[in-house]
Scaffold this motif. Structure first.
Motif, PDB file in Angstrom:
ATOM      1  N   TYR A 550       0.833  -1.306   0.152  1.00  0.00           N
ATOM      2  CA  TYR A 550      -0.050   0.016  -0.028  1.00  0.00           C
ATOM      3  C   TYR A 550       0.921   1.167  -0.039  1.00  0.00           C
ATOM      4  CZ  TYR A 550      -3.756   3.339   1.202  1.00  0.00           C
ATOM      5  OH  TYR A 550      -4.523   4.656   1.334  1.00  0.00           O
ATOM      6  N   ASN A 582      -2.801  -8.010   7.851  1.00  0.00           N
ATOM      7  CA  ASN A 582      -3.397  -8.631   6.666  1.00  0.00           C
ATOM      8  C   ASN A 582      -4.805  -8.107   6.451  1.00  0.00           C
ATOM      9  OD1 ASN A 582      -0.919  -9.785   6.012  1.00  0.00           O
ATOM     10  ND2 ASN A 582      -2.003 -11.612   5.272  1.00  0.00           N
ATOM     11  N   ASP A 583      -5.794  -8.123   7.658  1.00  0.00           N
ATOM     12  CA  ASP A 583      -7.079  -7.745   7.614  1.00  0.00           C
ATOM     13  C   ASP A 583      -7.152  -6.283   7.021  1.00  0.00           C
ATOM     14  OD1 ASP A 583      -7.868 -10.383   8.135  1.00  0.00           O
ATOM     15  OD2 ASP A 583      -7.967  -9.984  10.210  1.00  0.00           O
ATOM     16  N   ARG A 586      -6.538  -5.945   3.464  1.00  0.00           N
ATOM     17  CA  ARG A 586      -7.493  -6.578   2.804  1.00  0.00           C
ATOM     18  C   ARG A 586      -8.924  -5.449   2.669  1.00  0.00           C
ATOM     19  NH1 ARG A 586      -8.431 -10.722   5.561  1.00  0.00           N
ATOM     20  NH2 ARG A 586      -7.282 -12.175   3.975  1.00  0.00           N
ATOM     21  N   ALA A 589      -8.254  -2.645   0.473  1.00  0.00           N
ATOM     22  CA  ALA A 589      -8.249  -2.855  -0.697  1.00  0.00           C
ATOM     23  C   ALA A 589      -9.566  -3.144  -1.379  1.00  0.00           C
ATOM     24  CB  ALA A 589      -7.466  -4.080  -1.091  1.00  0.00           C
ATOM     25  N   GLU A 590     -10.232  -3.759  -0.539  1.00  0.00           N
ATOM     26  CA  GLU A 590     -11.873  -4.239  -1.214  1.00  0.00           C
ATOM     27  C   GLU A 590     -12.625  -2.881  -1.141  1.00  0.00           C
ATOM     28  OE1 GLU A 590     -13.030  -7.394   1.564  1.00  0.00           O
ATOM     29  OE2 GLU A 590     -12.092  -8.748   0.539  1.00  0.00           O
ATOM     30  N   SER A 595      -9.914  -6.922  -5.302  1.00  0.00           N
ATOM     31  CA  SER A 595     -10.126  -8.546  -4.679  1.00  0.00           C
ATOM     32  C   SER A 595      -8.779  -8.581  -4.098  1.00  0.00           C
ATOM     33  CB  SER A 595     -10.610  -9.488  -5.536  1.00  0.00           C
ATOM     34  OG  SER A 595     -10.468 -10.619  -4.960  1.00  0.00           O
ATOM     35  N   PHE A 596      -8.706  -8.877  -2.588  1.00  0.00           N
ATOM     36  CA  PHE A 596      -7.562  -9.184  -1.979  1.00  0.00           C
ATOM     37  C   PHE A 596      -7.401 -10.506  -2.390  1.00  0.00           C
ATOM     38  CE2 PHE A 596      -5.229 -11.188   1.543  1.00  0.00           C
ATOM     39  CZ  PHE A 596      -4.277 -10.258   1.523  1.00  0.00           C
ATOM     40  N   THR A 597      -7.993 -11.379  -2.227  1.00  0.00           N
ATOM     41  CA  THR A 597      -7.860 -12.864  -2.575  1.00  0.00           C
ATOM     42  C   THR A 597      -7.471 -13.101  -4.102  1.00  0.00           C
ATOM     43  OG1 THR A 597      -9.855 -13.530  -1.238  1.00  0.00           O
ATOM     44  CG2 THR A 597      -9.033 -15.152  -2.668  1.00  0.00           C
ATOM     45  N   TYR A 600      -3.760 -10.874  -4.305  1.00  0.00           N
ATOM     46  CA  TYR A 600      -2.847 -10.720  -3.257  1.00  0.00           C
ATOM     47  C   TYR A 600      -2.603 -12.026  -2.376  1.00  0.00           C
ATOM     48  CZ  TYR A 600      -2.502  -5.671  -4.367  1.00  0.00           C
ATOM     49  OH  TYR A 600      -2.522  -4.560  -5.058  1.00  0.00           O
ATOM     50  N   LYS A 601      -3.327 -13.180  -2.532  1.00  0.00           N
ATOM     51  CA  LYS A 601      -3.539 -14.339  -1.800  1.00  0.00           C
ATOM     52  C   LYS A 601      -2.053 -15.034  -1.467  1.00  0.00           C
ATOM     53  CE  LYS A 601      -4.622 -17.421  -5.713  1.00  0.00           C
ATOM     54  NZ  LYS A 601      -5.164 -18.562  -6.149  1.00  0.00           N
ATOM     55  N   CYS A 606       2.054  -8.023   3.920  1.00  0.00           N
ATOM     56  CA  CYS A 606       1.591  -6.825   3.582  1.00  0.00           C
ATOM     57  C   CYS A 606       2.253  -5.684   4.073  1.00  0.00           C
ATOM     58  CB  CYS A 606      -0.312  -6.822   4.131  1.00  0.00           C
ATOM     59  SG  CYS A 606      -0.972  -7.873   3.237  1.00  0.00           S
TER      60      CYS A 606
END
Length: 726
Positions: A550, A582-583, A586, A589-590, A595-597, A600-601, A606
């Motif tokens: 980010y 991570n949360d 996420r 991003a969302e 879409s994080f998944t 960036y999965k 991060c």
């Protein structure tokens, strides 16, 4: 006074005013390309003509006896028109591949312009396909899979601009549906590649010389699959320096190819020429070689800082309405310079903008058009056509030098064209000073044509390894998977002789039996080392050390563009950052619609990017185990427990838990680079079993670089001269 003579006089002025006593300078003559009568069947827009190479490429692609064409015209001579001439004057569906998204974007604009001028009757639809645009297309149209997205796009795109990565994965069967619990259920191996190959009758590979042995092996495997499953179209490679390795593979496997070479055919001249038969493609250029740059990563950056006002800004003030570019090897150097040059240029209402892999989409597009001075990395040195008359550039190899220098002088309209080549002093010495009874290639103040100059650069540069052994050792892993699919019942029914003929051609080209790879691959999979096989089957290598970023360094950047990826070693060396939860990442991003998944999965961790380091951080990889024993293995391996000696503990914790595909050598990194001629961007780093070691005695390479390094060093004995473990 003719335009080109006027520019020459400016060049003389420049030599006497803006070079120090220790610098060298030369002048490059203008370049003219020979034009020819328009071939029968081609209707060109008014006042257009064709260069010799464009006409010959059109004829070669129309010849049923030729499978593959290599066009080696100089940069700026219209290789793009040669590629799209059939699709603009006939109905040849074309799939063109570009090594960078920036070049694909640039070429999309170019092809749309061709369409507007040629007005082809069948109104070809043009689409640019990348990994990101494919994901967006699937999501926007609520499709079930990427496979469906590719099928829909090919159905509706007579001209498709993409990257060779997607071409590779299509021909390595990656977009198929399967069920691990039911091996009888799933798509036939040819479901996607047959669809693509049946539609497009011309596959174009642009700037292919930027790729190395892994990519050459990949493309060759795909071409061979196409050959033995009925493809009847053509392949066109656009490159000033075609791959001898690929040409050898093609010859030994029965492909009929032709090289279109304007240099050997006398289709270039370097003096003022008759405008009816010759078209100017490059302006005269004054080129300076500063002669006090040490061979280190910082010297080019320091030179620019020291001369920002006296040389760089002064040029723009002396020649109003100029446009310029600075192309560097280091992405961190770009952003550090941005902070110094932007305020300096802003005082004179001049705009400085970046263009790198970390630059957001919107600002990257804006930079090409709006910047008075553009600062970038390899995102702009590969084929992008922007109008500039001033250039400062670093180079990591002879091909890289020629590629970057080729960005300058492509457009008329400026009173002067000037460049500064920031290369180490020992290379300058090779170019300008007599050595061991060998006369210098260049002389200060002299004038040279582009062909002679390019040859002098190639002759004077250091050896850079081409990794010829990779195709046999690791490229054959891809060959095995293609052959194995061709052996399956459904494929044999459709292509009865394909497996046998593919096997024969691979043996002739690579000197390896695909059958022999079965046991090795099986043992690797049984040992749960599938990551190594995945690495060998990838196109550019996996992203094992990529981090989710980010970026807060640019306050003007749109929120969506702040979400990026970048590799951990580069971050540790050059950036100031902090670990993000991570949360938290996420959610951000969302909220921005990403879409994080999906994107960036697989990220290592991060991070929030804060700033750029003024000085590179000194660090190395650390492993608490017996590194000497790991080095003696002598093969690519999967390693856990790796850490780094800088950054937050969370980074080492994430790295420690991940199994990393790597190769470990008991030689120091500098020794390996010098002895093996490793490219500058090769992913090899210092490794030690002591976190406080100031001179790590081992080298660790990751991913595809690990496979490449193994092909060069597998036969070496350990330094202790102990028995080699195979």
């Amino acid at each position: 006074m003719p335009y080109w003579s006027k520019a020459m006089s400016y060049g003389h002025n420049f030599r006497t005013q803006t070079k120090t006593m220790s610098d060298y300078s030369i002048t490059l003559k203008p370049v003219y390309s020979r034009t020819v009568p328009i071939p029968i069947g081609i209707n060109l827009p008014d006042e257009w003509s064709l260069s010799w190479h464009q006409s010959e490429t059109f004829n070669a692609l129309s010849d049923p006896q030729i499978d593959v064409v290599f066009n080696t015209a100089m940069t700026g001579d219209g290789k793009s028109l040669a590629a799209y001439l059939q699709s603009m004057t006939g109905k040849t569906y074309t799939l063109a591949m570009y090594p960078t998204n920036e070049l694909a974007r640039d070429q999309e604009r170019q092809v749309q312009d061709y369409k507007g001028k040629f007005q082809p009757k069948y109104d070809p639809q043009i689409f640019r396909l990348t990994g990101a645009t494919l994901e967006d297309f699937v999501e926007t149209n609520q499709l079930s899979s990427k496979q469906q997205g590719i099928v829909n796009l090919t159905d509706n795109s007579e001209i498709l601009l993409t990257n060779p990565d997607i071409f590779h994965y299509i021909h390595q069967f990656r977009y198929l549906r399967s069920d691990s619990n039911n091996t009888r259920w799933g798509d036939n191996a040819d479901k996607v590649f047959r669809k693509v190959d049946d539609l497009y009758k011309l596959f174009v590979f642009d700037e292919f010389h930027v790729f190395s042995s892994p990519q050459i092996a990949s493309v060759f495997n795909a071409m061979l699959l196409m050959k033995h499953t009925g493809y009847k179209g053509k392949f066109l490679f656009l490159s000033a320096t075609p791959s001898e390795l690929l040409q050898g593979f093609l010859s030994r496997s029965g492909f009929k190819h032709r090289e279109i070479n304007p240099v050997t055919e006398g289709a270039y001249c370097f003096t003022q020429a008759d405008e009816k038969c010759w078209r100017q493609i490059s302006q005269p250029i004054a080129l300076v070689f500063p002669n006090d740059l040490q061979p280190n990563a910082r010297s080019g950056y320091d030179w620019i800082v020291e001369n920002a006002e006296s040389i760089i800004l002064k040029f723009f003030l002396d020649y109003p309405d100029s446009k310029g570019a600075i192309i560097l090897n280091s992405i961190a150097a770009v952003y550090k310079l941005l902070g110094k040059l932007q305020p300096l240029f802003k005082q004179h209402n001049l705009t400085v903008l970046p263009n790198t892999s970390l630059t957001g989409e919107s600002e990257r597009a804006r930079s090409i058009i709006d910047a008075d001075l553009l600062i970038g990395t390899s995102t702009i040195d590969v084929g992008v056509d922007f109008k500039i008359n001033f250039l400062v550039f670093e180079a990591s190899s002879a091909a890289n030098f020629i590629q970057r220098f080729g960005r300058l002088g492509r457009h008329q309209g400026f009173p002067i064209y000037r460049a500064y080549a920031l290369i180490p002093n020992f290379l300058i010495s090779r170019l300008f000073e007599d050595k061991n009874e060998k006369a210098a290639s260049l002389a200060d103040g002299d004038e040279y044509d582009r062909v002679f100059f390019n040859n002098a650069i190639r002759d004077s540069w250091l050896f850079v390894n081409q990794f010829e052994g990779y195709s046999k050792r690791w490229g054959s892993v891809q060959s095995f998977y293609v052959w194995n699919e061709l052996r399956k019942k459904q494929m044999q029914a459709a292509y009865p002789d394909a497996a046998k003929n593919f096997e024969t051609d691979i043996f002739n080209a690579l000197q390896v039996s695909v059958r022999s790879r079965y046991g090795e691959i099986n043992r690797c999979l049984e040992a749960k080392q599938h990551k190594i096989i995945d690495e060998a089957r990838s196109f550019r290598g996996s992203s094992q050390l990529d981090c989710a970023i980010y970026d807060t360094t640019n306050s003007n950047e749109p929120e969506r563009d702040r979400f990026k990826t970048y590799n951990l070693p580069g971050l540790l060396s050059n950036f100031i950052f902090e670990v993000m939860d991570n949360d938290e990442f996420r959610l951000k991003a969302e909220k921005a619609g990403i879409s994080f998944t999906r994107r960036y999965k697989d990220a290592l961790c991060c991070l929030q990017l804060r700033d750029y380091r003024e000085m590179r951080e000194n660090w190395h990889f650390y492993h608490a185990g017996n590194v000497s024993e790991l080095a003696r293995i002598g093969k690519v391996q999967i390693l856990r427990g790796l850490e780094v000696t800088t950054g937050e503990n969370a980074i080492s914790n994430a790295l420690c838990q991940r199994g990393i595909v790597c190769y470990i050598s008991d030689r120091r990194r500098d020794e390996l680079r010098a002895k093996l001629g490793l490219p500058m961007q090769f992913q090899a780093y210092g490794l030690s079993d002591r976190p406080d070691d100031r001179d790590p005695p081992y080298t660790i390479a990751f991913g595809q670089s690990a496979l490449l390094l193994e092909t060069l060093t597998w036969h070496w004995k350990p330094k202790e001269d102990e028995g080699w473990i195979c």
